[in-house]
Write a protein that holds these residues in place. Structure first.
Motif, PDB file in Angstrom:
ATOM      1  N   LYS A 136     -11.423   5.784  -6.405  1.00  0.00           N
ATOM      2  CA  LYS A 136     -10.469   6.642  -5.511  1.00  0.00           C
ATOM      3  C   LYS A 136     -11.367   7.105  -4.275  1.00  0.00           C
ATOM      4  O   LYS A 136     -12.311   7.696  -4.259  1.00  0.00           O
ATOM      5  CB  LYS A 136      -9.976   7.903  -6.188  1.00  0.00           C
ATOM      6  CG  LYS A 136      -8.529   8.462  -5.635  1.00  0.00           C
ATOM      7  CD  LYS A 136      -8.581  10.011  -5.991  1.00  0.00           C
ATOM      8  CE  LYS A 136      -9.566  11.075  -5.154  1.00  0.00           C
ATOM      9  NZ  LYS A 136      -9.146  12.589  -5.199  1.00  0.00           N
ATOM     10  N   LEU A 160     -10.375   3.902   4.839  1.00  0.00           N
ATOM     11  CA  LEU A 160     -10.066   3.372   3.595  1.00  0.00           C
ATOM     12  C   LEU A 160      -9.817   1.801   2.966  1.00  0.00           C
ATOM     13  O   LEU A 160     -10.150   1.404   2.075  1.00  0.00           O
ATOM     14  CB  LEU A 160      -8.522   3.847   3.345  1.00  0.00           C
ATOM     15  CG  LEU A 160      -7.983   5.189   3.237  1.00  0.00           C
ATOM     16  CD1 LEU A 160      -6.837   5.838   3.641  1.00  0.00           C
ATOM     17  CD2 LEU A 160      -8.383   5.714   1.839  1.00  0.00           C
ATOM     18  N   TYR A 163     -13.478   0.750   2.244  1.00  0.00           N
ATOM     19  CA  TYR A 163     -13.802   1.309   0.682  1.00  0.00           C
ATOM     20  C   TYR A 163     -13.022   0.379  -0.088  1.00  0.00           C
ATOM     21  O   TYR A 163     -13.626  -0.201  -1.135  1.00  0.00           O
ATOM     22  CB  TYR A 163     -12.985   2.615   0.720  1.00  0.00           C
ATOM     23  CG  TYR A 163     -12.438   3.055  -0.720  1.00  0.00           C
ATOM     24  CD1 TYR A 163     -13.151   3.193  -1.759  1.00  0.00           C
ATOM     25  CD2 TYR A 163     -10.910   3.045  -0.679  1.00  0.00           C
ATOM     26  CE1 TYR A 163     -12.260   3.434  -3.102  1.00  0.00           C
ATOM     27  CE2 TYR A 163     -10.146   3.305  -1.764  1.00  0.00           C
ATOM     28  CZ  TYR A 163     -11.048   3.673  -2.842  1.00  0.00           C
ATOM     29  OH  TYR A 163     -10.548   3.905  -4.219  1.00  0.00           O
ATOM     30  N   ALA A 164     -11.859  -0.201  -0.026  1.00  0.00           N
ATOM     31  CA  ALA A 164     -10.719  -0.854  -0.837  1.00  0.00           C
ATOM     32  C   ALA A 164     -11.424  -2.113  -1.226  1.00  0.00           C
ATOM     33  O   ALA A 164     -11.433  -2.564  -2.168  1.00  0.00           O
ATOM     34  CB  ALA A 164      -9.425  -0.873  -0.090  1.00  0.00           C
ATOM     35  N   CYS A 167     -14.541  -2.116  -2.891  1.00  0.00           N
ATOM     36  CA  CYS A 167     -14.298  -1.829  -4.665  1.00  0.00           C
ATOM     37  C   CYS A 167     -13.932  -3.008  -5.200  1.00  0.00           C
ATOM     38  O   CYS A 167     -14.346  -3.527  -6.235  1.00  0.00           O
ATOM     39  CB  CYS A 167     -13.094  -0.868  -4.616  1.00  0.00           C
ATOM     40  SG  CYS A 167     -13.427   0.817  -4.562  1.00  0.00           S
ATOM     41  N   GLN A 168     -12.842  -3.827  -4.380  1.00  0.00           N
ATOM     42  CA  GLN A 168     -12.608  -5.271  -4.817  1.00  0.00           C
ATOM     43  C   GLN A 168     -13.681  -6.206  -5.100  1.00  0.00           C
ATOM     44  O   GLN A 168     -13.757  -7.090  -6.045  1.00  0.00           O
ATOM     45  CB  GLN A 168     -11.421  -5.757  -3.991  1.00  0.00           C
ATOM     46  CG  GLN A 168     -10.079  -5.045  -4.405  1.00  0.00           C
ATOM     47  CD  GLN A 168      -8.780  -5.646  -3.646  1.00  0.00           C
ATOM     48  OE1 GLN A 168      -8.935  -6.294  -2.588  1.00  0.00           O
ATOM     49  NE2 GLN A 168      -7.743  -5.222  -4.022  1.00  0.00           N
ATOM     50  N   PRO A 174      -9.259  -0.236  -6.174  1.00  0.00           N
ATOM     51  CA  PRO A 174      -9.097   0.797  -5.259  1.00  0.00           C
ATOM     52  C   PRO A 174      -7.837   1.534  -5.527  1.00  0.00           C
ATOM     53  O   PRO A 174      -6.813   1.054  -5.235  1.00  0.00           O
ATOM     54  CB  PRO A 174      -9.320   0.277  -3.858  1.00  0.00           C
ATOM     55  CG  PRO A 174      -8.921  -1.443  -4.230  1.00  0.00           C
ATOM     56  CD  PRO A 174      -9.022  -1.669  -5.608  1.00  0.00           C
ATOM     57  N   VAL A 176      -5.756   3.911  -3.037  1.00  0.00           N
ATOM     58  CA  VAL A 176      -5.868   4.187  -1.991  1.00  0.00           C
ATOM     59  C   VAL A 176      -5.128   5.613  -1.646  1.00  0.00           C
ATOM     60  O   VAL A 176      -3.814   5.521  -2.022  1.00  0.00           O
ATOM     61  CB  VAL A 176      -5.414   3.148  -0.921  1.00  0.00           C
ATOM     62  CG1 VAL A 176      -5.198   3.609   0.453  1.00  0.00           C
ATOM     63  CG2 VAL A 176      -6.400   1.946  -1.153  1.00  0.00           C
ATOM     64  N   LEU A 209      -5.763  -2.430   5.899  1.00  0.00           N
ATOM     65  CA  LEU A 209      -5.910  -3.060   4.430  1.00  0.00           C
ATOM     66  C   LEU A 209      -5.785  -4.681   4.622  1.00  0.00           C
ATOM     67  O   LEU A 209      -6.614  -5.521   4.180  1.00  0.00           O
ATOM     68  CB  LEU A 209      -4.913  -2.425   3.431  1.00  0.00           C
ATOM     69  CG  LEU A 209      -5.320  -1.114   3.141  1.00  0.00           C
ATOM     70  CD1 LEU A 209      -3.965  -0.543   2.132  1.00  0.00           C
ATOM     71  CD2 LEU A 209      -6.644  -0.978   2.035  1.00  0.00           C
ATOM     72  N   VAL A 214      -8.014  -6.857   1.850  1.00  0.00           N
ATOM     73  CA  VAL A 214      -7.732  -6.369   0.741  1.00  0.00           C
ATOM     74  C   VAL A 214      -6.624  -7.070  -0.027  1.00  0.00           C
ATOM     75  O   VAL A 214      -5.521  -7.226   0.588  1.00  0.00           O
ATOM     76  CB  VAL A 214      -7.468  -5.072   0.818  1.00  0.00           C
ATOM     77  CG1 VAL A 214      -7.020  -4.279  -0.520  1.00  0.00           C
ATOM     78  CG2 VAL A 214      -8.530  -4.154   1.326  1.00  0.00           C
ATOM     79  N   MET A 219      -4.640  -3.246  -6.093  1.00  0.00           N
ATOM     80  CA  MET A 219      -4.880  -1.731  -5.586  1.00  0.00           C
ATOM     81  C   MET A 219      -3.661  -0.960  -6.061  1.00  0.00           C
ATOM     82  O   MET A 219      -2.665  -1.513  -6.574  1.00  0.00           O
ATOM     83  CB  MET A 219      -5.050  -2.119  -3.873  1.00  0.00           C
ATOM     84  CG  MET A 219      -3.628  -2.254  -3.380  1.00  0.00           C
ATOM     85  SD  MET A 219      -3.690  -1.459  -1.609  1.00  0.00           S
ATOM     86  CE  MET A 219      -3.292  -0.059  -2.001  1.00  0.00           C
TER      87      MET A 219
END
Length: 342
Positions: A136, A160, A163-164, A167-168, A174, A176, A209, A214, A219
């Motif tokens: 998160k 964001l 970050y996402a 994560c993936q 993620p 979001v 995104l 992403v 997500m």
């Protein structure tokens, strides 16, 4: 990878279940403990979270995932059992808060930018090794007479997205969280303004995104509900909040997203539950809606526990009650009468 990320997201959105946000920073949990005259010690933080995680009925029946802090992800209960093992026994997915907090944005607008991208790739690798299935990151969007600015919305949306995708890359789903916070200027934070700002924030977030590559099917979204500011004189009905929130989401959230898990954002326990239930009574939504609550799940349990291990059973009953009520809300079957009768 896409298939496994989607499978985790789908499990987190299992019908009638939601996410427990137990990722309070040390500073935040210190404030909550202070309200019941408790010191903010490592042992008390451990005991409090152990009480929640060992609430067997709540965790197995109503909770699909728990957002943890770095401390809690590697923490053990008083008997030496790792919290990760307790969650695994309940078939609950551990998650991890990865941002480092919101800090003042340069300028005079009173806005904030979330930090924590430096070193995130390496940290995510470690979290994945420890069993984290999702993460998160919270962006904070303020409403006042000059905010939010275009710069702040774009900067937070870009963070964001970065970050996402990280994560993936690590095999972590993620969550979001672009939150339009409710404590803005009451003269400017009307329900109408909240709807417009929330839509603008979501539009920019999904634009970033997509640009970052992403996978939207891997997500989850954790947004605010459309509400007037907490100091506003507006008192919209439950149905109006539900209708306006769903309308904004329909306009700005792609159907490819596997689910939406709301934050409670300063609402009372019953308000957060009633708004979620009303939204789930609206037909034709392309994604399921559930909860990712912290205070709205923990308030009564925290006060009942009061720092005493002997209060675990009563506190767990209180926590299970709120988890069950929000489970009903995620199914659109909650009523105030049911809540009070239980």
């Amino acid at each position: 990878m896409t298939k496994s990320l989607n499978a985790i997201a789908q499990k987190l959105m299992e019908p009638g279940k939601g996410i427990l946000a137990a990722d309070e920073s040390e500073g935040t949990i210190a404030k909550r403990f202070a309200k019941i005259n408790l010191p903010n010690s490592l042992d008390l933080r451990r005991d409090y979270r152990e009480m929640l995680f060992r609430s067997t009925e709540a965790m197995t029946s109503y909770i699909s995932g728990v957002i943890l802090t770095e401390e809690t992800l590697e923490q053990h209960a008083a008997d030496g059992t790792a919290f990760r093992a307790i969650l695994a026994d309940a078939d609950v997915i551990p998650g991890i808060k990865v941002d480092r907090g919101a800090f003042p944005m340069p300028g005079d607008s009173g806005e904030k930018i979330t930090e924590g991208l430096d070193g995130l790739r390496q940290r995510l690798t470690r979290y994945a090794e420890l069993g984290a299935g999702f993460a998160k990151w919270r962006a904070v969007i303020t409403i006042n007479d000059v905010a939010p600015t275009r710069n702040n919305i774009r900067a937070n949306a870009h963070a964001l997205a970065r970050y996402a995708i990280l994560c993936q890359e690590a095999g972590i789903v993620p969550v979001v969280e672009p939150e339009v916070v409710g404590d803005g200027d009451p003269g400017n934070h009307s329900m109408e303004r909240c709807a417009a700002v929330t839509g603008d924030v979501l539009e920019n977030t999904f634009k970033e995104l997509r640009l970052a590559g992403v996978d939207l099917g891997g997500m989850l979204l954790k947004p605010n509900m459309v509400l007037p500011g907490i100091n506003s004189r507006e008192r919209p009905s439950v149905e109006d909040v539900a209708r306006r929130t769903v309308a904004v989401l329909r306009e700005h959230v792609p159907a490819a997203v596997p689910g939406i898990a709301f934050l409670s954002g300063g609402q009372t326990d019953e308000e957060a539950t009633s708004h979620l239930s009303a939204m789930n009574q609206i037909s034709g939504k392309p994604w399921p809606l559930t909860f990712s609550y912290g205070r709205a799940l923990q308030n009564v349990a925290l006060r009942t526990w009061a720092g005493r291990r002997e209060n675990f059973p009563q506190a767990q009953v209180a926590f299970t009650h709120r988890a069950r009520m929000n489970s009903l809300a995620a199914l659109g079957t909650w009523t105030g009468e049911l809540d009070r009768a239980a």
